[in-house]
Design an enzyme around this catalytic site. Structure first.
Site, PDB file in Angstrom:
ATOM      1  N   TYR A 146       8.819  54.041   0.282  1.00 49.76           N
ATOM      2  CA  TYR A 146       7.582  53.443  -0.224  1.00 49.76           C
ATOM      3  C   TYR A 146       6.630  53.259   0.948  1.00 49.76           C
ATOM      4  CZ  TYR A 146       4.427  49.927  -2.294  1.00 49.76           C
ATOM      5  OH  TYR A 146       3.331  49.233  -2.754  1.00 49.76           O
ATOM      6  N   ASP A 241       6.575  54.999   9.446  1.00 53.89           N
ATOM      7  CA  ASP A 241       6.176  53.789   8.728  1.00 53.89           C
ATOM      8  C   ASP A 241       7.153  52.670   9.057  1.00 53.89           C
ATOM      9  OD1 ASP A 241       5.558  51.750   7.039  1.00 53.89           O
ATOM     10  OD2 ASP A 241       5.524  52.951   5.207  1.00 53.89           O
ATOM     11  N   LYS A 269       3.908  43.548   7.754  1.00 49.96           N
ATOM     12  CA  LYS A 269       4.899  42.489   7.548  1.00 49.96           C
ATOM     13  C   LYS A 269       5.097  41.602   8.791  1.00 49.96           C
ATOM     14  CE  LYS A 269       6.407  44.562   3.384  1.00 49.96           C
ATOM     15  NZ  LYS A 269       6.822  45.827   2.844  1.00 49.96           N
TER      16      LYS A 269
HETATM   17  C1  LIG Z   1       5.680  46.801   2.220  1.00 49.22           C
HETATM   18  C2  LIG Z   1       5.560  48.177   2.696  1.00 49.22           C
HETATM   19  C3  LIG Z   1       4.336  48.862   2.705  1.00 49.22           C
HETATM   20  C4  LIG Z   1       3.097  48.308   2.062  1.00 49.22           C
HETATM   21  O1  LIG Z   1       2.647  47.158   2.685  1.00 49.22           O
HETATM   22  P1  LIG Z   1       1.724  46.125   1.847  1.00 49.22           P
HETATM   23  O2  LIG Z   1       1.295  45.142   2.884  1.00 49.22           O
HETATM   24  O3  LIG Z   1       2.576  45.564   0.777  1.00 49.22           O
HETATM   25  O4  LIG Z   1       0.585  46.905   1.306  1.00 49.22           O
HETATM   26  C5  LIG Z   1       4.283  50.110   3.298  1.00 49.22           C
HETATM   27  N1  LIG Z   1       5.374  50.662   3.836  1.00 49.22           N
HETATM   28  C6  LIG Z   1       6.566  50.043   3.823  1.00 49.22           C
HETATM   29  C7  LIG Z   1       7.735  50.704   4.467  1.00 49.22           C
HETATM   30  C8  LIG Z   1       6.706  48.801   3.232  1.00 49.22           C
HETATM   31  O5  LIG Z   1       7.906  48.220   3.171  1.00 49.22           O
END
Ligand SMILES: *Cc1c(COP(=O)(O)O)cnc(C)c1O
Length: 435
Positions: A146, A241, A269
């Protein structure tokens, strides 16, 4: 169970009148686990309290950001100080450079970095930048990873051997989804075949270096290296990511842990210390293609927001100086996972526990779980049952099989580890009789 959820139920009903589904992010609705979402009232360390006064040991940690637990005094202090000076200026501030410098020092592949508000925004822009830099339109992602909810990334693998993807959400144009190639996680052969066929059209490969959004799935030896090798060979960019793994698996993230050097890195995060902040960065020559220097557009009214930046600096500063922090949260996770494995064996439940650092998932599947297809073999009804039983006993887990548990340093400040194991034992006894 004596736990009451009356107030949460009332608030959920009220919320549904004004907010679609009653929540501002779908997973919070607890739809997959068939119970009322608990409305939070406050948190402290690893404890979350709901509006009915129930207290939970929190393994969700706001889905990753809260590496120091709830209401960490240092972060609260630093945000309070920033708050009094003004909440947003729309002009550069010194602290943005302080945070950017910290990120560049901690993550050596990041030479310059831009701060934004969410992981979604950061991933979306990293992809635009990769497309702008290479002049290519196609991107490649892995099934089950994701990267936020930008159109290009809301795609699912096509059926059979078709590598092109279909939208995984209504509203995503098919023509756009067709530019996103999907490949199974950890499948080096499939990746190689795709690159041999159309590598010269691919702008970037985006990957979660440790997957956290299909439950925790570790990269097998050689997987990340193959991404590096193929992207370099074909002139595509490697976008790592690290929204979950950055500053969680260590100060240098997963890339330091696995010894790979991506072209672009996405962070989020943990770097916001619990406030809305994310970032993307990488090689200077690539990053300088962003406006105002280059032709790839990106902007944000609240980007580099002083409160979020203060929280981010506070969090990273503490991670850098508090030497024992990672060791401790990792140990809590390891103990917890060892307990789950032991209980599974004792009670005869077929599970697979994947974990690394302070991230973990108990899959109700025989395993090994190494990609989305194997993760999806999990018994999600049994997970839902497990979730509800744990919740009723004061342990707050992610309300979906395909999410990660996170431990925070909050687990150091407040005990409860024995309680966790006792509760898990009781719950496994009940589950054993269900199967
Ligand atoms: C949570 C997440 C996102 C998206 O971040 P948001 O701040 O919720 O938009 C993108 N990549 C990864 C791996 C994530 O866990």
């Amino acid at each position: 169970m004596t736990m009451t959820t009356k107030r949460s139920e009332e608030l959920f009903e009220e919320a549904k009148k004004y907010i679609p589904g009653g929540v501002n992010s779908p997973v919070r609705a607890f739809k997959a686990v068939g119970t009322v979402p608990r409305f939070a009232s406050r948190g402290r360390g690893n404890r979350l309290t709901d509006v009915d006064g129930n207290e939970y040991i929190d393994f969700v940690s706001s889905w990753g950001p809260l590496i120091f637990g709830h209401a960490s005094p240092n972060i609260v202090n630093d945000v309070e100080k920033a708050l009094k000076l003004g909440t947003s200026f729309g002009a550069p501030t010194e602290n943005e450079t302080v945070l950017a410098r910290m990120i560049c020092e901690c993550v050596p592949s990041v030479e310059t970095v831009r701060l934004v508000n969410s992981g979604t925004e950061a991933c979306m822009t990293a992809i635009r930048l990769a497309r702008g830099h290479t002049g290519r339109d196609k991107i490649l992602k892995f099934d089950g990873c994701y990267h936020g909810h930008a159109d290009s990334l809301l795609v699912a693998a096509g059926s059979g051997l078709a590598t092109f993807s279909t939208p995984s959400s209504k509203g995503v144009p098919k023509s756009l989804a067709a530019l996103t190639i999907s490949s199974p996680y950890n499948d080096r052969e499939s990746l190689r075949e795709i690159f041999e066929r159309e590598g010269e059209e691919i702008a970037c490969v985006i990957v979660e270096p440790v997957a956290g959004n299909m439950g925790v799935v570790l990269p097998e030896p050689g997987f990340l290296e193959t991404i590096r090798e193929l992207t370099s060979k074909y002139g595509a960019l490697f976008v790592c990511d690290e929204v979950i793994t950055g500053f969680r698996l260590g100060i240098g993230g997963a890339q330091a842990m696995f010894g790979v050097t991506p072209d672009l890195t996405v962070l989020g995060k943990v770097i916001g210390g619990g406030l809305p902040l994310a970032a993307f960065g990488g090689k200077r020559e690539i990053m300088e293609e962003l406006s105002p220097l280059g032709g790839v557009y990106q902007a944000g009214t609240l980007s580099g927001n002083p409160l979020a930046v203060a929280a981010g600096i506070s969090a990273i500063e503490r991670l850098r100086t508090e030497k024992g922090a990672f060791g401790r949260i990792n140990r809590v996770t390891k103990d917890w996972c060892a307990g789950l494995e032991r209980l599974s064996k004792e009670k005869g439940l077929k599970t697979t526990v994947n974990h690394i650092g302070s991230m973990s998932t108990l899959f109700f599947a025989e395993g090994p779980v190494r990609d989305f297809a194997s993760a999806r073999k999990s018994d999600t009804a049994l997970y839902a049952k497990y979730f509800r039983l744990m919740l009723e006993r004061g342990i707050y887990l992610p309300p979906s099989q395909f999410e990660a548990c996170f431990t925070s340093t909050g687990f150091m400040l407040l005990d409860g580890e024995e309680l966790i194991h006792e509760v898990a034992e009781e719950v496994f006894d009940i589950l054993k009789n269900e199967i």
